[in-house]
Enzyme design. Sequence first.
Site, short mmCIF file in Angstrom:
data_model
loop_
_atom_site.label_atom_id
_atom_site.label_comp_id
_atom_site.label_asym_id
_atom_site.label_seq_id
_atom_site.Cartn_x
_atom_site.Cartn_y
_atom_site.Cartn_z
N MET A 1 0.76 -1.01 -0.05
CA MET A 1 -0.04 -0.02 -0.10
C MET A 1 0.99 1.29 0.10
SD MET A 1 -3.33 0.97 1.32
CE MET A 1 -3.70 2.60 0.76
N THR B 1 -8.20 13.98 -5.01
CA THR B 1 -8.74 14.81 -6.35
C THR B 1 -9.98 15.72 -6.03
OG1 THR B 1 -10.08 12.87 -6.96
CG2 THR B 1 -7.77 13.02 -7.85
N TYR C 1 -16.90 13.37 -6.32
CA TYR C 1 -16.04 14.71 -6.78
C TYR C 1 -16.44 14.82 -8.26
CZ TYR C 1 -13.24 12.86 -2.90
OH TYR C 1 -12.81 12.53 -1.67
#
Lengths: 182, 107
Positions: free
Chosen positions: B1, B8, B38
Site C-alpha cells: 500500500m 482529487t 467528486y
Amino acid sequence: MPGFHIDAYRELIQLKKEGLVRDIGVSNYTIENIQELVDAGVTDLPVVNQFEINPFLYRRTTIEYMRSRGIHPMSYRGLGVAKRLDEPVIVELAKELRVTPAQLLGRWLVQQGICHIPKSMNRNRIVENGGVFGFEIPQLVMDRMNNLTTKESLETFREHYLQRITRDTDIPVPIQLVFTLD
Amino acid sequence: MPLLGFGTYQIPENQSGVDAIMSALDAKYRLIDCASFYHNEKTVGKAISQRNRPDLFIVSKVWNDAVAEGPSAVRASCMQSLADLYVLLLSVPSITYIGTASTLICT
C-alpha cells in the site's frame, strides 16, 4: 450510516469476487462500524479505512484498533483545514528541520505508515507536498506533534460527527449508540 | 500500500485537472484518491491513461446516497466509476479500492 452499510459492504464483496474491484476499503468508519461488520459475519474486512488524521486530530485509539485488525489507516485532510500550515508550532518545527510545513505534516503521517493524499492544482505545490521521503522527523519532534490534539478539538469533532450522522440518514441516532471518536 | 497519494476532491473536470494529476504522477505519487461524488473521474481516467504506471493504485468511493439506496445502487456506482476511470480498459494493472463512504464523508 447505521443499518445501510452492511448490505453495501456485502455488495462490494460480491464485486470483488467478480474481479471488478481489487480490494475493499471504507471511509470514516469508527471502531463500532468495523465491529458491526464483524458481528454481521463479514470475514473479508476492509484493507483500508480513510478518515481525517493530522496532528490536530490524532485519534490514536481508532488508529491502533484499525491496525490491530490489519486495516491500513489512510488520512484525508492530512494538512489540516485552512490555517494549519501557519500554526506557529508547525512553522517553527519545519524551520528546524529545513522542510516546509506541508512536508513536515506529510512526513508525520508517512513516518508512522499512514497514507497521505494531499491535493493541489499547483505543480510546484504538488512537488512540494510530495517531498515527504527524503528526511526523518526525530522522535522528540514526533512526540511534540503527537500531542497537538486537544480535548477541545476531539469534542468539536464529536459534535460534527454526530450532527452529520443524523443529517445523512434521517434515522434518529439511538442514544445508546456510542462511538469511539478518539 | 503506497504511502503517498494524490487527492482529487475539487480537481476540475477539464484539461487543467488532467495536467494536475499528470504532475502528481510525474512527482511519483503512487495512488490517486477519487470518488464518484467528486464528479471528475473522467478527468482522472484521461490523466492516468496518458502515463504508463503499472504500480498505480486507484481508489474510488461509493457515496452515501448509493449506500442508502441499496446494493444495486452500490453496484451501479462502482461500474460507473470503473468506466469513467478507464480502469477496465487500461492495460496497466491498476488496483482499485472501492470504499463505502460512511456517515460523514458527505460534507
